[in-house]
Scaffold this active site. Structure first.
Site, PDB file in Angstrom:
ATOM      1  N   ASP A  14       0.314  40.616  34.128  1.00  0.00           N
ATOM      2  CA  ASP A  14       1.601  39.954  34.049  1.00  0.00           C
ATOM      3  C   ASP A  14       2.503  41.264  34.126  1.00  0.00           C
ATOM      4  O   ASP A  14       2.372  42.419  33.712  1.00  0.00           O
ATOM      5  CB  ASP A  14       1.755  39.134  32.701  1.00  0.00           C
ATOM      6  CG  ASP A  14       2.943  38.153  32.706  1.00  0.00           C
ATOM      7  OD1 ASP A  14       3.726  37.980  33.956  1.00  0.00           O
ATOM      8  OD2 ASP A  14       3.262  37.628  31.679  1.00  0.00           O
ATOM      9  N   TRP A  19       8.681  44.413  36.769  1.00  0.00           N
ATOM     10  CA  TRP A  19       8.493  46.149  37.161  1.00  0.00           C
ATOM     11  C   TRP A  19       9.556  46.094  38.267  1.00  0.00           C
ATOM     12  O   TRP A  19      10.313  47.285  38.411  1.00  0.00           O
ATOM     13  CB  TRP A  19       7.100  46.220  37.654  1.00  0.00           C
ATOM     14  CG  TRP A  19       6.593  47.462  38.156  1.00  0.00           C
ATOM     15  CD1 TRP A  19       6.290  48.513  37.469  1.00  0.00           C
ATOM     16  CD2 TRP A  19       6.855  48.043  39.574  1.00  0.00           C
ATOM     17  NE1 TRP A  19       5.886  49.807  38.099  1.00  0.00           N
ATOM     18  CE2 TRP A  19       6.517  49.395  39.415  1.00  0.00           C
ATOM     19  CE3 TRP A  19       7.532  47.561  40.754  1.00  0.00           C
ATOM     20  CZ2 TRP A  19       6.440  50.171  40.677  1.00  0.00           C
ATOM     21  CZ3 TRP A  19       7.317  48.342  41.901  1.00  0.00           C
ATOM     22  CH2 TRP A  19       6.989  49.619  41.840  1.00  0.00           C
ATOM     23  N   ARG A  27      11.170  40.695  43.983  1.00  0.00           N
ATOM     24  CA  ARG A  27      10.019  40.468  43.259  1.00  0.00           C
ATOM     25  C   ARG A  27       8.588  40.807  43.918  1.00  0.00           C
ATOM     26  O   ARG A  27       7.782  41.321  43.206  1.00  0.00           O
ATOM     27  CB  ARG A  27       9.999  39.101  42.687  1.00  0.00           C
ATOM     28  CG  ARG A  27      11.152  38.790  41.819  1.00  0.00           C
ATOM     29  CD  ARG A  27      10.897  37.187  41.207  1.00  0.00           C
ATOM     30  NE  ARG A  27       9.593  36.877  40.796  1.00  0.00           N
ATOM     31  CZ  ARG A  27       9.316  37.132  39.285  1.00  0.00           C
ATOM     32  NH1 ARG A  27      10.055  37.605  38.465  1.00  0.00           N
ATOM     33  NH2 ARG A  27       7.931  36.775  39.056  1.00  0.00           N
ATOM     34  N   HIS A  31       4.963  42.878  43.195  1.00  0.00           N
ATOM     35  CA  HIS A  31       3.582  42.086  43.453  1.00  0.00           C
ATOM     36  C   HIS A  31       2.644  43.276  44.377  1.00  0.00           C
ATOM     37  O   HIS A  31       1.483  43.196  44.075  1.00  0.00           O
ATOM     38  CB  HIS A  31       3.573  40.769  44.185  1.00  0.00           C
ATOM     39  CG  HIS A  31       4.291  39.719  43.351  1.00  0.00           C
ATOM     40  ND1 HIS A  31       3.903  39.607  42.042  1.00  0.00           N
ATOM     41  CD2 HIS A  31       5.200  38.679  43.576  1.00  0.00           C
ATOM     42  CE1 HIS A  31       4.457  38.425  41.467  1.00  0.00           C
ATOM     43  NE2 HIS A  31       5.366  38.001  42.545  1.00  0.00           N
ATOM     44  N   SER A  59      -1.940  31.143  39.004  1.00  0.00           N
ATOM     45  CA  SER A  59      -2.397  30.068  38.146  1.00  0.00           C
ATOM     46  C   SER A  59      -1.730  28.996  39.060  1.00  0.00           C
ATOM     47  O   SER A  59      -0.907  28.788  39.985  1.00  0.00           O
ATOM     48  CB  SER A  59      -1.320  30.111  36.843  1.00  0.00           C
ATOM     49  OG  SER A  59      -0.019  29.956  37.114  1.00  0.00           O
ATOM     50  N   TRP A  63       2.610  27.589  41.530  1.00  0.00           N
ATOM     51  CA  TRP A  63       2.930  27.047  42.800  1.00  0.00           C
ATOM     52  C   TRP A  63       4.383  26.710  42.562  1.00  0.00           C
ATOM     53  O   TRP A  63       5.033  26.352  43.559  1.00  0.00           O
ATOM     54  CB  TRP A  63       1.959  25.673  43.155  1.00  0.00           C
ATOM     55  CG  TRP A  63       0.635  26.045  43.556  1.00  0.00           C
ATOM     56  CD1 TRP A  63      -0.421  25.767  42.755  1.00  0.00           C
ATOM     57  CD2 TRP A  63       0.110  26.763  44.839  1.00  0.00           C
ATOM     58  NE1 TRP A  63      -1.586  26.186  43.650  1.00  0.00           N
ATOM     59  CE2 TRP A  63      -1.238  26.611  44.604  1.00  0.00           C
ATOM     60  CE3 TRP A  63       0.811  27.062  45.702  1.00  0.00           C
ATOM     61  CZ2 TRP A  63      -2.070  27.412  45.702  1.00  0.00           C
ATOM     62  CZ3 TRP A  63      -0.093  27.618  46.686  1.00  0.00           C
ATOM     63  CH2 TRP A  63      -1.188  27.678  46.780  1.00  0.00           C
ATOM     64  N   LEU A 125     -20.383  45.497  40.358  1.00  0.00           N
ATOM     65  CA  LEU A 125     -19.469  44.776  39.784  1.00  0.00           C
ATOM     66  C   LEU A 125     -19.269  43.337  40.026  1.00  0.00           C
ATOM     67  O   LEU A 125     -19.010  42.929  41.447  1.00  0.00           O
ATOM     68  CB  LEU A 125     -18.173  45.575  39.798  1.00  0.00           C
ATOM     69  CG  LEU A 125     -16.807  44.988  39.138  1.00  0.00           C
ATOM     70  CD1 LEU A 125     -16.940  44.632  37.527  1.00  0.00           C
ATOM     71  CD2 LEU A 125     -15.703  45.499  39.640  1.00  0.00           C
ATOM     72  N   ARG A 182      -4.159  41.235  28.464  1.00  0.00           N
ATOM     73  CA  ARG A 182      -2.633  40.786  28.903  1.00  0.00           C
ATOM     74  C   ARG A 182      -1.735  41.984  28.971  1.00  0.00           C
ATOM     75  O   ARG A 182      -1.381  42.587  28.012  1.00  0.00           O
ATOM     76  CB  ARG A 182      -2.193  39.641  28.113  1.00  0.00           C
ATOM     77  CG  ARG A 182      -0.976  39.026  29.023  1.00  0.00           C
ATOM     78  CD  ARG A 182      -0.751  37.641  28.595  1.00  0.00           C
ATOM     79  NE  ARG A 182       0.518  37.276  29.665  1.00  0.00           N
ATOM     80  CZ  ARG A 182       0.595  35.862  29.838  1.00  0.00           C
ATOM     81  NH1 ARG A 182      -0.036  34.940  29.343  1.00  0.00           N
ATOM     82  NH2 ARG A 182       1.625  35.627  30.587  1.00  0.00           N
ATOM     83  N   ILE A 189      -1.897  32.584  26.611  1.00  0.00           N
ATOM     84  CA  ILE A 189      -2.863  32.346  27.503  1.00  0.00           C
ATOM     85  C   ILE A 189      -2.596  31.848  28.771  1.00  0.00           C
ATOM     86  O   ILE A 189      -3.160  32.095  29.830  1.00  0.00           O
ATOM     87  CB  ILE A 189      -3.891  31.590  26.770  1.00  0.00           C
ATOM     88  CG1 ILE A 189      -4.523  32.103  25.405  1.00  0.00           C
ATOM     89  CG2 ILE A 189      -5.121  31.081  27.801  1.00  0.00           C
ATOM     90  CD1 ILE A 189      -5.350  33.440  25.886  1.00  0.00           C
ATOM     91  N   SER A 190      -1.324  31.131  28.901  1.00  0.00           N
ATOM     92  CA  SER A 190      -0.820  30.698  30.196  1.00  0.00           C
ATOM     93  C   SER A 190      -2.034  29.987  30.883  1.00  0.00           C
ATOM     94  O   SER A 190      -1.942  30.032  32.060  1.00  0.00           O
ATOM     95  CB  SER A 190      -0.440  31.632  30.886  1.00  0.00           C
ATOM     96  OG  SER A 190       0.756  32.416  30.142  1.00  0.00           O
TER      97      SER A 190
HETATM   98  C1  IPE Z   1       0.145  34.337  34.161  1.00  0.00           C
HETATM   99  O1  IPE Z   1       1.438  34.844  34.478  1.00  0.00           O
HETATM  100  C2  IPE Z   1      -0.502  33.977  35.396  1.00  0.00           C
HETATM  101  C3  IPE Z   1      -0.945  35.167  36.101  1.00  0.00           C
HETATM  102  C4  IPE Z   1      -0.831  36.368  35.671  1.00  0.00           C
HETATM  103  C5  IPE Z   1      -1.524  34.874  37.557  1.00  0.00           C
HETATM  104  P1  IPE Z   1       2.662  33.724  34.324  1.00  0.00           P
HETATM  105  O2  IPE Z   1       3.988  35.036  34.550  1.00  0.00           O
HETATM  106  O3  IPE Z   1       2.798  33.056  35.240  1.00  0.00           O
HETATM  107  O4  IPE Z   1       2.751  33.226  32.868  1.00  0.00           O
HETATM  108  P2  IPE Z   1       4.008  32.666  32.084  1.00  0.00           P
HETATM  109  O5  IPE Z   1       4.682  31.822  32.697  1.00  0.00           O
HETATM  110  O6  IPE Z   1       4.866  33.969  31.539  1.00  0.00           O
HETATM  111  O7  IPE Z   1       3.391  32.079  30.680  1.00  0.00           O
HETATM  112  C1  IPE Z   2       2.436  38.477  37.447  1.00  0.00           C
HETATM  113  O1  IPE Z   2       3.675  38.803  37.442  1.00  0.00           O
HETATM  114  C2  IPE Z   2       1.936  37.933  38.692  1.00  0.00           C
HETATM  115  C3  IPE Z   2       1.808  36.580  38.847  1.00  0.00           C
HETATM  116  C4  IPE Z   2       1.983  35.484  37.750  1.00  0.00           C
HETATM  117  C5  IPE Z   2       1.664  36.169  40.321  1.00  0.00           C
HETATM  118  P1  IPE Z   2       4.779  38.017  37.385  1.00  0.00           P
HETATM  119  O2  IPE Z   2       5.302  37.879  38.729  1.00  0.00           O
HETATM  120  O3  IPE Z   2       4.707  36.784  36.392  1.00  0.00           O
HETATM  121  O4  IPE Z   2       6.040  38.978  36.658  1.00  0.00           O
HETATM  122  P2  IPE Z   2       6.991  38.682  35.551  1.00  0.00           P
HETATM  123  O5  IPE Z   2       6.327  37.936  34.178  1.00  0.00           O
HETATM  124  O6  IPE Z   2       8.211  37.657  36.152  1.00  0.00           O
HETATM  125  O7  IPE Z   2       7.586  40.093  35.100  1.00  0.00           O
HETATM  126 MG    MG Z   3       4.825  36.515  34.583  1.00  0.00          MG
END
Ligand code: IPE
Ligand code: IPE
Ligand code: MG
Length: 243
Positions: A14, A19, A27, A31, A59, A63, A125, A182, A189-190
């Site tokens: 996350d 970043w 954004r 990624h 997740s 979507w 792995l 995390r 846990i999301s």
């Molecule tokens: C959890 O991160 C899902 C992934 C790392 C793929 P999110 O950024 O989607 O989680 P929330 O929304 O902060 O709970």
């Molecule tokens: C995790 O980073 C990647 C995915 C959930 C795909 P985020 O995109 O959630 O980054 P933040 O939480 O917005 O910083």
């Molecule tokens: Mg996030």
């Protein structure tokens, strides 16, 4: 490293968006930097001989992000798999997935199929990507399949033990995670692995995912080593069993 290594590390990667925001970048740039961190951690786990690494990459709830971000993530995933195949093979990494793979775009599904098939011969792995994954959906699907098996007379309700149930989950055949990392400081846990983390040790770092480096993985393992996993028993019992 003379430490007891976790058999299975799971990571909620996350903080890519933050970043990028810190750098006034879109954004998707976060990624992209996140993919480099994936490469690093896969390489590190190979080097440290960790048997299982499971990465939460997307997740079911993701979507609901803007279509442009979802599309960009799918392109990055496809590129990562194509670019990385050779290295995964060289490093003896076996790729598998958990989640609603059918929801992914056709080209990504095809690329995944290729990499999963080709890397099936590897026995290093076990790298699992959680894609369009939801812990609740995983459990619900398992419940439906268990119910069907009972209805067909293939299973009796009394015979449904924890291990039986586990075998109906997407993670069938994998040990439960010992360590869940995390990044970005969030303490939730999301909807990641729910059933499987019953006794998993948690490690939360404020580092954003693109900044996660080998030293951070080593620190997580060090902290994991300092924990006493009691599984409901007393500390005295655990220490007594150790000697
Ligand atoms: C959890 O991160 C899902 C992934 C790392 C793929 P999110 O950024 O989607 O989680 P929330 O929304 O902060 O709970
Ligand atoms: C995790 O980073 C990647 C995915 C959930 C795909 P985020 O995109 O959630 O980054 P933040 O939480 O917005 O910083
Ligand atoms: Mg996030």
């Amino acid at each position: 490293m003379n430490q007891k290594l976790p058999i299975h590390i799971a990571i909620i990667m996350d903080g890519n968006g933050r970043w990028a925001a810190d750098r006034n970048l879109p954004r998707i740039a976060g990624h992209r930097a996140g993919v480099d961190a994936v490469r690093r951690v896969v390489e590190d786990c190979t080097r440290f001989k960790i048997p299982y690494l499971t990465l939460f990459a997307f997740s079911t709830e993701n979507w609901n992000r803007p279509q442009s971000e979802v599309g960009g993530l799918m392109v990055l995933l496809d590129q990562y798999l194509k670019k990385e195949l050779r290295t995964l093979m060289k490093n003896n990494v076996r790729l598998s997935t958990i989640g609603q793979i059918d929801d992914l775009p056709a080209n990504v599904r095809q690329t995944l199929r290729d990499v999963v098939e080709q890397s099936a011969v590897n026995d290093g792995l076990n790298l699992t990507l959680a894609l369009s994954y939801s812990g609740r959906d995983d459990i619900l699907e398992a419940v439906r399949r268990v119910a069907t098996a009972v209805q067909k007379g293939d299973l009796t309700p009394d015979a449904i033990e924890p291990d039986t149930f586990s075998s109906f989950l997407h993670t069938d055949g994998m040990p439960d995670p010992d360590l869940l990392i995390r990044t970005s400081g969030e303490q939730r846990i999301s909807n990641f692995l729910l059933w499987q983390i019953a006794y998993t040790e948690f490690y939360v770092t404020d580092k954003l995912w693109p900044d996660f480096e080998s030293v951070d993985l080593l620190d997580a393992i060090k902290v994991f080593n300092s924990r006493e996993r009691r599984f409901g028993k007393t500390s005295e019992q655990i220490r007594g069993e150790d000697t």
